[in-house]
Scaffold this active site. Structure first.
Site, PDB file in Angstrom:
ATOM      1  N   LYS A   1       0.830  -1.200   0.000  1.00  0.00           N
ATOM      2  CA  LYS A   1       0.000   0.000   0.000  1.00  0.00           C
ATOM      3  C   LYS A   1       0.860   1.244   0.000  1.00  0.00           C
ATOM      4  O   LYS A   1       1.964   1.257   0.552  1.00  0.00           O
ATOM      5  CB  LYS A   1      -0.946   0.010   1.206  1.00  0.00           C
ATOM      6  CG  LYS A   1      -0.251   0.129   2.560  1.00  0.00           C
ATOM      7  CD  LYS A   1      -1.252   0.101   3.691  1.00  0.00           C
ATOM      8  CE  LYS A   1      -0.553   0.204   5.050  1.00  0.00           C
ATOM      9  NZ  LYS A   1      -1.478   0.127   6.169  1.00  0.00           N
TER      10      LYS A   1
ATOM     11  N   ALA B   1     -10.400   0.696  10.184  1.00  0.00           N
ATOM     12  CA  ALA B   1     -10.692  -0.419   9.266  1.00  0.00           C
ATOM     13  C   ALA B   1     -10.702  -0.017   7.797  1.00  0.00           C
ATOM     14  O   ALA B   1     -11.065  -0.828   6.947  1.00  0.00           O
ATOM     15  CB  ALA B   1     -12.015  -1.099   9.624  1.00  0.00           C
TER      16      ALA B   1
ATOM     17  N   THR C   1      -8.056   0.659   5.752  1.00  0.00           N
ATOM     18  CA  THR C   1      -7.038  -0.128   5.048  1.00  0.00           C
ATOM     19  C   THR C   1      -7.454  -1.588   4.949  1.00  0.00           C
ATOM     20  O   THR C   1      -7.301  -2.221   3.899  1.00  0.00           O
ATOM     21  CB  THR C   1      -5.683  -0.026   5.782  1.00  0.00           C
ATOM     22  OG1 THR C   1      -5.261   1.336   5.787  1.00  0.00           O
ATOM     23  CG2 THR C   1      -4.628  -0.871   5.115  1.00  0.00           C
TER      24      THR C   1
END
Length: 339
Positions: free
Chosen positions: A204, A236, A238
């Site tokens: 990411k 929450a 990600t």
């Protein structure tokens, strides 16, 4: 040399149900009643914390059960003031049992003119008179070095391994463990090794905190049951995004195993509406009513592990033995059945 006194537990207000469950488990192990020390931990009208211990603790081996979760500052002050009360009451040793160690994400300077708050908290705990710390899945293991005292860091991976082996029995060959970022690879690899499964990574790239700009899957997840592993789930965002990316990459279903369910708003709503089939968290942070009511969130207990760790600390035996699944299996007997 055998211990001459019994271990005594005292609890703050952050997660009293967990403290009570630890006491019950210790009662089973000891074959005698272990209860929380009678005390009051209250707030004055101006929100100052006040502690009064009603039992004699002189010369006792004391264990304070207190997560420094939301409200982090209030719960941290409770821990420090309980420790001060015990120290001034001549307790022989004070161990802080901190299932969730708040401020752990501030373990280094990421930019100029920023604090290392985890080190500051470690200093405060030391100055309060605490002699050792027992915690679970520190966000960064180097935080152990912030303390000039023994720090035992337990791991959720063995408990998660038992849970995965129980709930995915007969399907482990189709399971892939996934790290939601490069920094969590070691944690994910540990679980993958324990259950004998493949490993993948979601890479990411953040533009700024709380936002995920782009995600890429590294590894083969097509046709696999993916298990995302991490230590903390806060909002929450990600986690849910990673689950969607994995499904788009060909995963058949996605589950998540997260040690500390911080679950700040709007986390529960996001998880409920996400493509994740289940989120498994521990009770290191007391679950809210919304968490308990969520259909795809499940809580696994840590009390058996903490109870044994406390008894091992008290008796001077190994705490690291609890890192082994074979050691934990009898401790969790009745919850999981292997074979």
């Amino acid at each position: 040399m055998p211990a001459m006194t019994e271990p005594k537990l005292i609890s703050g207000n952050s997660n009293r149900p967990l403290a009570q469950q630890i006491a019950r488990r210790m009662s089973l192990h000891r074959g005698m009643s272990v209860s929380l020390v009678d005390a009051r931990v209250e707030r004055f009208n101006d929100q100052e914390v006040f502690v009064e211990v009603y039992e004699n603790v002189r010369g006792e081996d004391m264990f304070i059960v207190q997560s420094t979760s939301n409200p982090a500052n209030d719960n941290l002050m409770e821990l420090l003031i309980i420790a001060d009360a015990l120290k001034r009451s001549s307790a022989s040793r004070i161990t802080a049992v901190i299932p969730y160690f708040g401020y752990a994400r501030q373990d280094r300077r990421t930019k100029a003119r920023t604090p290392i708050s985890a080190k500051l908290v470690a200093n405060m705990i030391t100055q309060a008179g605490i002699d050792r710390v027992l915690t679970l899945d520190l966000h960064a293991t180097q935080i152990q070095g912030f303390f000039d005292m023994p720090v035992d860091n337990l791991y959720a991976a063995p408990v998660f391994a038992l849970d995965v082996q129980h709930h995915f029995k007969g399907r482990l060959q189709d399971v892939t463990v996934v790290s939601p970022d490069v920094g969590g690879v070691a944690r994910a690899r540990e679980l993958a090794k324990r259950i004998g499964c493949a490993l993948a990574i979601v890479d990411k790239r953040r533009e700024k905190p709380g936002e995920v700009a782009e995600m890429t899957v590294i590894g083969e997840v097509t046709g696999k049951t993916c298990i995302i592993v991490d230590d903390i789930c806060d909002t929450a965002g990600t986690l849910c995004k990673a689950a969607s990316v994995l499904m788009d990459a060909g995963a058949t279903e996605v589950h998540s195993y997260i040690t500390h369910g911080v679950l700040s708003a709007p986390a529960v709503e996001r998880i409920t509406k996400s493509v994740m089939k289940s989120l498994v968290i521990t009770d290191s942070i007391q679950p809210t009513e919304a968490v308990k009511a969520a259909p795809n969130i499940r809580v696994v207990p840590t009390a058996p592990m903490f109870a044994q760790a406390i008894l091992n600390t008290w008796s001077g035996t190994s705490v690291s033995s609890l890192f082994d699944v074979d050691t934990l299996t009898p401790i969790y007997e009745g919850l999981y059945h292997r074979g």
